[in-house]
Motif scaffolding. Sequence first.
Motif, PDB file in Angstrom:
ATOM      1  N   THR A 163       2.122   9.174  -2.740  1.00 26.43           N
ATOM      2  CA  THR A 163       1.860   9.249  -1.295  1.00 26.43           C
ATOM      3  C   THR A 163       1.576   7.874  -0.694  1.00 26.43           C
ATOM      4  OG1 THR A 163      -0.500   9.657  -1.616  1.00 26.43           O
ATOM      5  CG2 THR A 163       0.920  11.588  -1.480  1.00 26.43           C
ATOM      6  N   ASP A 166       3.890   6.428   1.948  1.00 24.65           N
ATOM      7  CA  ASP A 166       3.879   6.924   3.335  1.00 24.65           C
ATOM      8  C   ASP A 166       5.178   7.640   3.697  1.00 24.65           C
ATOM      9  OD1 ASP A 166       1.302   6.116   3.962  1.00 24.65           O
ATOM     10  OD2 ASP A 166       1.979   4.076   4.396  1.00 24.65           O
ATOM     11  N   ASP A 167       5.929   7.067   4.685  1.00 31.47           N
ATOM     12  CA  ASP A 167       7.158   7.718   5.124  1.00 31.47           C
ATOM     13  C   ASP A 167       8.174   7.812   3.992  1.00 31.47           C
ATOM     14  OD1 ASP A 167       6.047   8.064   7.544  1.00 31.47           O
ATOM     15  OD2 ASP A 167       7.137   6.433   8.537  1.00 31.47           O
ATOM     16  N   SER A 193      -4.616  11.115  -0.140  1.00 28.59           N
ATOM     17  CA  SER A 193      -3.968  10.836   1.161  1.00 28.59           C
ATOM     18  C   SER A 193      -4.038  12.038   2.091  1.00 28.59           C
ATOM     19  CB  SER A 193      -2.499  10.486   0.953  1.00 28.59           C
ATOM     20  OG  SER A 193      -2.397   9.375   0.118  1.00 28.59           O
ATOM     21  N   ASN A 199      -1.194  13.947   7.257  1.00 25.19           N
ATOM     22  CA  ASN A 199      -0.304  13.852   6.099  1.00 25.19           C
ATOM     23  C   ASN A 199       0.062  15.215   5.526  1.00 25.19           C
ATOM     24  OD1 ASN A 199      -0.141  11.075   6.215  1.00 25.19           O
ATOM     25  ND2 ASN A 199      -1.966  10.795   4.954  1.00 25.19           N
TER      26      ASN A 199
END
Lengths: 401, 504
Positions: A163, A166-167, A193, A199
């Motif tokens: 995680t 991120d994107d 996260s 998220n």
Amino acid sequence: MIKLYSKECRFYNWEESPEPIILSVTENPHLPRVLAKKYAIVLDNVNDYPEDILSGYAAILSRQSIQDVRLSKFISLDPEFSYIKNGDVIRINAYANEIRVLFRVDSDHNSLLVTERCNSFCLMCSQPPRNVDDSYLIKDACDAIKCMPRSATSLGITGGEPTLLDDGFLEIVQAASSYLPETYLHILTNGRSFSDRANSRALKRIKHPNLMLGIPLYSDLSEQHDFIVQAKNAFEETIKGILNLRRDGVRVELRVVIHKQTYSRLPDLARFIARNLAFVEHVAFMGLELTGFTKANFKALWIDPHDYRNELDQACRILQASRVKTMIYNHQLCLLSEYSREFSVNSISDWKNEYLEKCTPCMRKNECGGFFSTGFSLTKTSDFIKPFMELEKMIPVKEIC
Amino acid sequence: MLLQTQIWLNEMDKKISGLAKKFQSPDFYSNIQTEGSSYKLLPFNFERVKGDYLLTNEVGEYVRLKEEELTAFVHQRLDTSSKSYAALKSRHFLYEAGEESPIDLLSLKLRTKHSVYRQFTSLHIFVVSLRCDYSCPYCQVSRKKEAASEYDMDEATALRSLDFVFRTPSEYIKIEFQGGEPLLNWEMIKFIVIEAEKINKIEGRNLAFVIATNLTLVNDEILEFCYQHNILVSTSLDGPSEIHDRNRPRPGKDGHEIVRRNIEKVRSRLGPDKISALMTTSELSLSSSNEIIDEYLDAGFNGIFLRPLSPYGFAIKTHQIEKYDFERFFEFYKESLGYIFKINESGVTFTEEYTSLILRKIFQSYPTGYVDLQSPAGAGLSAIVFNYDGDVYASDESRMLAEMEDKRFKLGNILTDSYETIFLESGLLDVIENSLTDSMPGCYQCAYKPFCGSDPVYHYATQKDFVGHKAFSSFCVKTKSIVNYLLDIMENDPVRRNILQSWI
């Protein structure tokens, strides 16, 4: 142990400094040219086929080495790679003379490592984190997913902490959801996260049809969990993360690695889970893999599984009483109490699962969790390994009733 | 490889803590030790039990402490490295500075525990006839003679009741046919089942049916209908014939023989999980625990519900209820459990259902759905009764009381009153308000509160007061005694603990 990475292949007639490529493997030399260019072809003997047919493929892999290679993009495989077959996915880095097998069609234990970075620093980490820029792995993972056969039953995502991408993390899950909708996707994450609701919501929005997050919880006490993962506030974040994932309908499996720092509170942890987190899909108790940081912290971590079998037995009973599905991973069957044996699962990835010599006559080997073949896992084992010499003649209680 | 391992093991032995240098010690991660802050208390109740203290929190987790530990704990002086501290922290009796998860989890558990009320009324009892072929002296519903047909429900009443049933927002609807002996009005049962299924084609609820019957009238036609409509059967079995036939007399004195034969008949058509039996404890039962349990084993059941008499109906009129008190029942309960443990130790799983219920309350966060031990009480909220004459009652016990000429818990009549009137203007809200243990004298600070409830009908029947004086309440003594008994086993008897755990 099955080799998944090799620098022992010989590369012939590749251009100067090619970009690494990810390809599906085929054994069909008759593919239409328009498709052939998307595949690496693997053959026992390339001399059996005319050059103009083979030249249409993106790479030519030969199980046998040959003299006088004129074919371009030719690779003579490391003998240990002779298993590579139709449907597998490989990453070829001709510049560095490397081949990595990313997916084996014959295995149920395929997983993609998507980053080596991590925000925890677990005492027993088998894959010690490195703080490097490995963001290229995101594209690699997505490319590999696109190459995998849609019939793949399962795929793991592992790290580091996925995680942290991120994107990039969401891109990978999205790729799996779009290209492998029938494939069970299992992601190993510390869940921290997801303490940010945004998220867990983002993950929910992908609507992956068959997703599970494997999240470790090592203690019912925050300070002990934080110590084991070597990160302050980790327990808080993990619990919040699990609750957020629950709110957003993402399935969670809890993973508990058992070692000297965790075994004594196993029943307390089970009670905590039964009371607070009984909604999880299941709880997996896991044996220690003697590799990575576990080697460095051996004395703080090693305990003979025989010495914690009572705690593990109790923990299983407590979870059963709350109808929480329980599994025991990575444990040798002969070290478990009779009651807890029924929860044992052969979970060690096939490429690193072995047995000892003294296990040869054992009658219950096919039910046994086996041994890791990594690190010192095969040389430092319990003192109580004992093969089952005859099948137990117990009548299950259910049948008596 | 072996040599390499040996060298490495020797290296490891030289390290003192066993931890490599780049890792922090446990102290580094303790909130208390690094920040010098103290812990804060979360709500709990406590009671002295055998010299120690039993502490319980809002959701039923418990810890046992010595007196000096309890004192130190409440004064925020408890040794944070002690086992008791760890237990109190793990089970949410305290939290440390900066921690939010204990409050999050505690509120989640509290919501879960009360989630049963989200569904609202799910159990709908239809008294299709008050007539019965039996003449049990302990009858709690005051049955009528077999020929007295004015005690049957008619179609108009049934249809109005069904309209009412489907007003509930609950996803689950269970319709239970009771009596008297409901099979004496079999045509009405069939009518209700078919009409309910018609309505449910549009409603799409999770609809289930149960018939509570003495099985005398069971025949192939009835069983075929039950099979086609997936109807469960619940019957009464009090023990071997010496007990059953004396507790439950019928003309011919062959009740036991009939019920045993017909249990098998039901099973052979409907399958093993479609029939259950209930026992009622009479004075005669008290000295025959083993024989009663053997009877259940012999009849092919894998559990029993040891049920004391309730203070209603003929049980009062014929003074059956006065023949034993709770103390005597508790002796019977313990004797029975001792025998049931032996059965389990021999490898046969056999459960005592009431025990299993209490254990679920102690060890799980989920609601049990057992209306007698709920706060607020299940009256109206979980269950409602439609009497043969159209009268609506808040619970089975309420109509038992009504048959004794006390209609205090009558909520109205289905033929004249609306759903809204029955729920909002009948005095039901007053009854419910008087069943909240969180605000009730004797309950709000009781350590057994999370395992218990308050039954306003019971207390009204015994003390003429919804709340009642808990010091004189058998309801209260029962929960306390049984919880203490079970906790004692869970903590001190590993073999029996494993058995109890397998019942949860």
